[in-house]
Design a protein around this motif. Structure first.
Motif, PDB file in Angstrom:
ATOM      1  N   GLY A  55      23.536  32.806  57.416  1.00  0.00           N
ATOM      2  CA  GLY A  55      23.400  34.568  56.658  1.00  0.00           C
ATOM      3  C   GLY A  55      23.935  34.931  55.835  1.00  0.00           C
ATOM      4  N   ALA A  56      25.204  34.424  55.145  1.00  0.00           N
ATOM      5  CA  ALA A  56      25.560  34.654  54.416  1.00  0.00           C
ATOM      6  C   ALA A  56      24.706  33.834  53.333  1.00  0.00           C
ATOM      7  N   VAL A  57      24.216  33.070  53.081  1.00  0.00           N
ATOM      8  CA  VAL A  57      23.341  31.701  52.723  1.00  0.00           C
ATOM      9  C   VAL A  57      22.452  32.902  52.452  1.00  0.00           C
ATOM     10  N   GLU A  58      22.043  33.339  53.808  1.00  0.00           N
ATOM     11  CA  GLU A  58      20.115  34.128  53.335  1.00  0.00           C
ATOM     12  C   GLU A  58      20.261  34.440  52.413  1.00  0.00           C
ATOM     13  N   ALA A  59      21.376  35.125  52.244  1.00  0.00           N
ATOM     14  CA  ALA A  59      21.590  36.481  51.416  1.00  0.00           C
ATOM     15  C   ALA A  59      21.557  36.229  50.015  1.00  0.00           C
ATOM     16  N   GLY A  60      22.492  35.447  49.762  1.00  0.00           N
ATOM     17  CA  GLY A  60      22.635  34.890  48.521  1.00  0.00           C
ATOM     18  C   GLY A  60      21.376  34.085  48.320  1.00  0.00           C
ATOM     19  N   ALA A  61      20.830  33.737  48.725  1.00  0.00           N
ATOM     20  CA  ALA A  61      18.882  32.873  48.159  1.00  0.00           C
ATOM     21  C   ALA A  61      18.391  34.351  47.730  1.00  0.00           C
ATOM     22  N   TRP A  62      19.176  35.515  48.171  1.00  0.00           N
ATOM     23  CA  TRP A  62      17.921  36.734  46.606  1.00  0.00           C
ATOM     24  C   TRP A  62      18.108  36.680  45.256  1.00  0.00           C
ATOM     25  N   ALA A  63      19.962  35.492  44.998  1.00  0.00           N
ATOM     26  CA  ALA A  63      19.905  35.332  43.493  1.00  0.00           C
ATOM     27  C   ALA A  63      18.831  35.147  42.833  1.00  0.00           C
ATOM     28  N   LEU A  64      18.139  34.043  43.684  1.00  0.00           N
ATOM     29  CA  LEU A  64      17.137  33.170  43.131  1.00  0.00           C
ATOM     30  C   LEU A  64      15.924  33.845  42.375  1.00  0.00           C
ATOM     31  N   VAL A  65      16.029  34.830  43.409  1.00  0.00           N
ATOM     32  CA  VAL A  65      14.802  35.571  43.632  1.00  0.00           C
ATOM     33  C   VAL A  65      14.453  36.593  41.767  1.00  0.00           C
ATOM     34  N   LEU A  66      15.698  36.846  41.868  1.00  0.00           N
ATOM     35  CA  LEU A  66      15.897  38.104  40.769  1.00  0.00           C
ATOM     36  C   LEU A  66      16.064  36.547  39.387  1.00  0.00           C
ATOM     37  N   HIS A  67      16.846  35.910  39.419  1.00  0.00           N
ATOM     38  CA  HIS A  67      16.805  34.943  38.078  1.00  0.00           C
ATOM     39  C   HIS A  67      15.831  34.330  37.753  1.00  0.00           C
TER      40      HIS A  67
ATOM     41  N   ALA B 176      19.274  25.449  53.728  1.00  0.00           N
ATOM     42  CA  ALA B 176      20.280  26.574  53.327  1.00  0.00           C
ATOM     43  C   ALA B 176      20.811  25.294  52.400  1.00  0.00           C
ATOM     44  N   THR B 177      21.801  24.906  52.714  1.00  0.00           N
ATOM     45  CA  THR B 177      22.421  24.485  51.802  1.00  0.00           C
ATOM     46  C   THR B 177      22.013  24.466  50.290  1.00  0.00           C
ATOM     47  N   GLU B 178      21.120  23.898  50.185  1.00  0.00           N
ATOM     48  CA  GLU B 178      20.128  23.401  48.293  1.00  0.00           C
ATOM     49  C   GLU B 178      19.977  24.377  48.289  1.00  0.00           C
ATOM     50  N   LEU B 179      19.520  25.545  49.075  1.00  0.00           N
ATOM     51  CA  LEU B 179      18.993  26.754  48.590  1.00  0.00           C
ATOM     52  C   LEU B 179      20.605  27.561  47.877  1.00  0.00           C
ATOM     53  N   GLY B 180      21.046  27.127  49.017  1.00  0.00           N
ATOM     54  CA  GLY B 180      22.574  28.484  48.553  1.00  0.00           C
ATOM     55  C   GLY B 180      23.483  27.572  47.502  1.00  0.00           C
ATOM     56  N   ARG B 181      23.114  26.768  47.221  1.00  0.00           N
ATOM     57  CA  ARG B 181      23.797  25.460  45.969  1.00  0.00           C
ATOM     58  C   ARG B 181      22.978  26.537  44.630  1.00  0.00           C
ATOM     59  N   ALA B 182      21.833  26.035  44.909  1.00  0.00           N
ATOM     60  CA  ALA B 182      20.882  26.569  43.631  1.00  0.00           C
ATOM     61  C   ALA B 182      21.259  28.076  43.173  1.00  0.00           C
ATOM     62  N   ALA B 183      21.127  28.931  44.243  1.00  0.00           N
ATOM     63  CA  ALA B 183      21.394  30.201  43.908  1.00  0.00           C
ATOM     64  C   ALA B 183      22.942  30.854  43.699  1.00  0.00           C
ATOM     65  N   LEU B 184      24.021  29.608  43.453  1.00  0.00           N
ATOM     66  CA  LEU B 184      25.448  29.546  43.326  1.00  0.00           C
ATOM     67  C   LEU B 184      25.217  29.106  41.296  1.00  0.00           C
ATOM     68  N   ALA B 185      24.341  28.749  41.672  1.00  0.00           N
ATOM     69  CA  ALA B 185      24.652  27.911  40.744  1.00  0.00           C
ATOM     70  C   ALA B 185      23.736  29.044  38.929  1.00  0.00           C
TER      71      ALA B 185
END
Length: 259
Positions: free
Chosen positions: A37-49, A81-90
């Protein structure tokens, strides 16, 4: 005299402001979210990016999301989820994501409209945004949708020429994963029973799947649909073929079997 302030989802608001509400909602979910769930939430960082809006968010918000993502990625196991989470963290670290699992096919107008309205979950929104980031000329389509007052009602997916096959809408199912090497996505449909598995290819070419307990039902260029036997659970080993290329793939089609 100035007029009333427009809400982010209303026509006329800058595109970068349209995702402020989903971003704040994602931050609010972090307190009670599990790792996925935390990774799903964090994926929104990619949308803003994708819309050059991430750096405009307060640093305290970005820092909170970075911390939550870093901790969650140590626990999450699902590959997508792992790949999207890593991309969002970057992206949150100010770097360009090196691998951003985007949608392989052009998102439908209905799906683009759902992105604008914040109606997609973080994973789906990030994949649509990834496609838009790779096709910047298509971003004008988003504004055109709003100007035209596009409807969010469901519309049938187009069928291939000279084919009577009607594709299942992937939004109605569960995305199991993407096989980038073949430009392929797998979607599981649990309803109506029996369960069905669909493959969607980026190119309109022949798609095939072979696996024990799976019966082919529909075939069209760039599309394959099959019925799953009731006993299939957990990981399903399949062989897929797109045109002349083939690969082995493991797809999780149900809950793990109890031991």
């Amino acid at each position: 005299m100035t007029g009333p302030r427009r809400a982010p989802h209303e026509r006329g608001a800058p595109m970068s402001e349209r995702f402020a509400e989903p971003w704040r909602a994602a931050l609010a979910r972090l307190d009670d979210a599990d790792a996925e769930g935390a990774v799903e939430a964090g994926a929104w960082a990619l949308v803003l990016h994708a819309f050059d809006a991430l750096e405009a968010r307060p640093e305290v918000e970005r820092a909170r999301m970075r911390e939550a993502l870093a901790g969650a990625l140590a626990e999450v196991e699902e590959p997508l989820a792992t790949e999207l989470g890593r991309a969002a963290l970057a992206a949150l670290n100010g770097d360009a994501p090196t691998h951003w699992p985007a949608e392989l096919m052009r998102p439908s107008p209905r799906r683009l409209l759902k992105l604008l309205r914040g109606e997609l979950d973080g994973f789906a929104a990030a994949r649509v945004a990834g496609w838009l980031a790779a096709h910047p000329d298509e971003r004008a389509t988003l504004e055109a949708l709003l100007e035209a007052g596009a409807s969010a009602r469901s519309e049938p997916l187009p069928v291939a020429a000279a084919s009577s096959v009607r594709m299942r809408d992937p939004e109605e199912g569960q995305l199991l994963g993407a096989l980038d090497a073949l430009g392929l996505e797998a979607v599981l449909f649990r309803e109506p029973a029996p369960r069905r598995l669909a493959l969607y290819a980026a190119e309109p070419t022949a798609v095939r799947l072979e696996a024990e307990g799976v019966t082919t039902e529909e075939i069209a260029p760039g599309y394959w649909l099959g019925r799953l036997a009731p006993h299939l659970r957990g990981a399903l080993a399949v062989k897929v073929r797109v045109g002349e290329r083939e690969a082995a793939w493991s797809l999780r089609v149900g809950p793990r079997e109890k031991r």
